[in-house]
Structure formats: structure tokens, C-alpha cells
Design an enzyme around this catalytic site. Structure first.
Site, PDB file in Angstrom:
ATOM      1  N   CYS A  43      19.557  18.970 -11.243  1.00 47.06           N
ATOM      2  CA  CYS A  43      18.091  18.932 -11.265  1.00 47.06           C
ATOM      3  C   CYS A  43      17.547  19.708 -10.057  1.00 47.06           C
ATOM      4  CB  CYS A  43      17.615  17.487 -11.216  1.00 47.06           C
ATOM      5  SG  CYS A  43      15.809  17.318 -11.284  1.00 47.06           S
ATOM      6  N   ASP A  45      15.196  18.785  -8.246  1.00 41.63           N
ATOM      7  CA  ASP A  45      14.733  17.809  -7.255  1.00 41.63           C
ATOM      8  C   ASP A  45      15.347  18.112  -5.880  1.00 41.63           C
ATOM      9  OD1 ASP A  45      14.640  15.290  -5.682  1.00 41.63           O
ATOM     10  OD2 ASP A  45      13.807  14.450  -7.528  1.00 41.63           O
ATOM     11  N   ARG A  47      16.114  16.382  -3.506  1.00 40.12           N
ATOM     12  CA  ARG A  47      17.014  15.379  -2.931  1.00 40.12           C
ATOM     13  C   ARG A  47      18.441  15.460  -3.468  1.00 40.12           C
ATOM     14  NH1 ARG A  47      13.253  10.562  -4.795  1.00 40.12           N
ATOM     15  NH2 ARG A  47      13.349  11.945  -6.615  1.00 40.12           N
ATOM     16  N   HIS A  99      20.360  12.615 -11.971  1.00 40.91           N
ATOM     17  CA  HIS A  99      20.168  11.652 -10.874  1.00 40.91           C
ATOM     18  C   HIS A  99      19.177  10.581 -11.286  1.00 40.91           C
ATOM     19  CE1 HIS A  99      16.121  13.041  -9.421  1.00 40.91           C
ATOM     20  NE2 HIS A  99      16.482  14.094 -10.121  1.00 40.91           N
ATOM     21  N   CYS A 102      14.859  10.317 -11.660  1.00 43.22           N
ATOM     22  CA  CYS A 102      14.465  11.692 -11.985  1.00 43.22           C
ATOM     23  C   CYS A 102      13.031  11.710 -12.543  1.00 43.22           C
ATOM     24  CB  CYS A 102      15.433  12.284 -13.007  1.00 43.22           C
ATOM     25  SG  CYS A 102      15.062  14.003 -13.413  1.00 43.22           S
TER      26      CYS A 102
END
Ligand SMILES: [Zn+2]
Length: 210
Positions: A43, A45, A47, A99, A102
Site C-alpha cells: 500500500c 500508506d 507507515r 496492512h 488501511c
């Protein structure tokens, strides 16, 4: 956790210096080429960075990321990365890494419009539809979202296995595996969903290409 534009460039200089202190030839060697054994499809993202989460170094992981680590056979970007990784770099492991928490998956579970991205998230709604019988039984919304995160990864793994790229590679070599992982951001730990594939056997008749 605010970071300024200038700090990014300073951060780069610090990183370079740190590496050179350890090995003055580090970047000269890195510039000679790459031979990563892993393709990470994760992803976007912020993080879930592939290298940090797996404690790997530049040159070790080939990476493709998009919102909610969607793997669909009509995405030329993903297919190009996959083709290059499998047929040129000859990676041994292709990992779909989702994750928990999400935002893309959470948005796909809801009914609000978010604009253009809704067309992308539609792929995750399709995953929900495929597994609605199982998901609708989970009353806790967070648990249901977590399950959809896992199912989205599993469908992504199968979608990769169905591509001509992976199926043709399996005809030539047995050392290529496709895996499904989920990162728990709250612990930093990765869970292996144990859906690893290294042959076309379990794809279902209609998807097997001769
Ligand atoms: Zn995400």
C-alpha cells in the site's frame, strides 16, 4: 511529525554521509546494478515502507505500491513492474503486503463518495462481494475491515498467479513464489497469511493457461 522541505534534502545528505562513513564505496557499488530477489507490492500508506519493515537495504527489494495494494490484471503499471521483476530481475518472491487500518479498504467498505478514487476502490468492493457471506457475519466493523484487508491480499495473490507473466514463469522455473502478508502497524509485525503459491494447480480450471 511535521517535516519541512529543507529537512528532506538535509536528511538525504545525512543519509549519504552515514553510508559513506561505513563504506566509502557504498554508492559506487550500488550504481553498478541491482539484483533484488524480492518484489514487494504494498500500500502507498506512509507507515508501511518495504525496506524498513523487512530490515532490508537499497538494492534488495523491488517495490510497487498503490492505494490499498490492489492487484488487478488490467493495471499496466503493476503488470510492467511484475513483468520486469519476474522476467528480467528473476525475483524469487513476489509479496502482496496489505496492512490493518488501511484507509483504502475502510473507504471501500463504506458508501460515501470520495471522488475519482472510488473507481479504484471498486476492486476492493468486488472482493467484499465475493466474500460477503463471510464478512457480513462479523458485527464489529474493525474486525470486519481487518478481515477484508486479509481477503484483499489473498485475492491479490490469486490475481497475480492468474497473470500470463506468473504462469509462464512457472513453466520455466520452480523457484518463484507468490506470497500474501499483512502488516500490523500497531506492532510493526508482519503476519504471513500462508497462501504462498508456486504453481498453477490451485487456480481453478478456467484460469489455468496452457
Ligand atoms: Zn493502506
Amino acid at each position: 511529525m511535521s517535516i519541512t522541505y529543507e529537512q528532506l534534502l538535509q536528511g538525504n545528505r545525512d543519509f549519504v554521509q552515514k553510508e559513506l562513513d561505513v563504506d566509502p564505496e557504498y554508492f559506487t557499488k550500488l550504481a553498478q546494478g541491482q539484483s533484488p530477489e524480492v518484489l514487494w507490492i504494498g500500500c502507498s500508506d506512509s507507515r508501511v515502507p518495504a525496506n524498513q519493515l523487512t530490515n532490508t537495504r537499497p538494492g534488495e527489494v523491488f517495490v510497487h505500491r498503490n492505494i490499498a495494494n490492489v492487484c488487478v490484471h488490467s493495471d499496466m503499471n503493476m503488470l510492467s513492474v511484475l513483468d520486469y521483476a519476474v522476467n528480467v530481475l528473476k525475483v524469487k518472491h513476489v509479496i502482496v503486503a496489505g496492512h490493518y487500518g488501511c484507509g483504502g479498504v475502510a473507504a471501500a467498505m463504506g458508501n460515501n463518495q470520495h471522488g475519482l478514487i472510488d473507481n479504484w476502490l471498486r476492486h476492493i468492493k468486488d472482493v467484499y462481494r465475493l466474500h460477503a457471506h463471510q464478512l457480513d457475519l462479523i458485527s464489529d466493523p474493525r474486525e470486519r475491515a481487518n478481515k477484508l484487508v486479509e481477503l484483499n491480499v489473498i485475492e491479490g495473490v490469486f490475481n497475480l498467479c492468474k497473470t500470463t507473466i506468473i504462469q509462464n514463469a512457472w513453466k520455466e522455473r520452480t523457484d518463484l513464489m507468490v506470497h500474501g502478508w499483512v502488516v500490523d502497524i500497531s506492532t510493526g509485525l508482519i503476519e504471513d497469511l500462508k497462501v504462498s503459491c508456486n504453481s498453477s494447480e490451485n487456480l481453478g480450471k478456467v484460469f489455468a493457461l496452457s
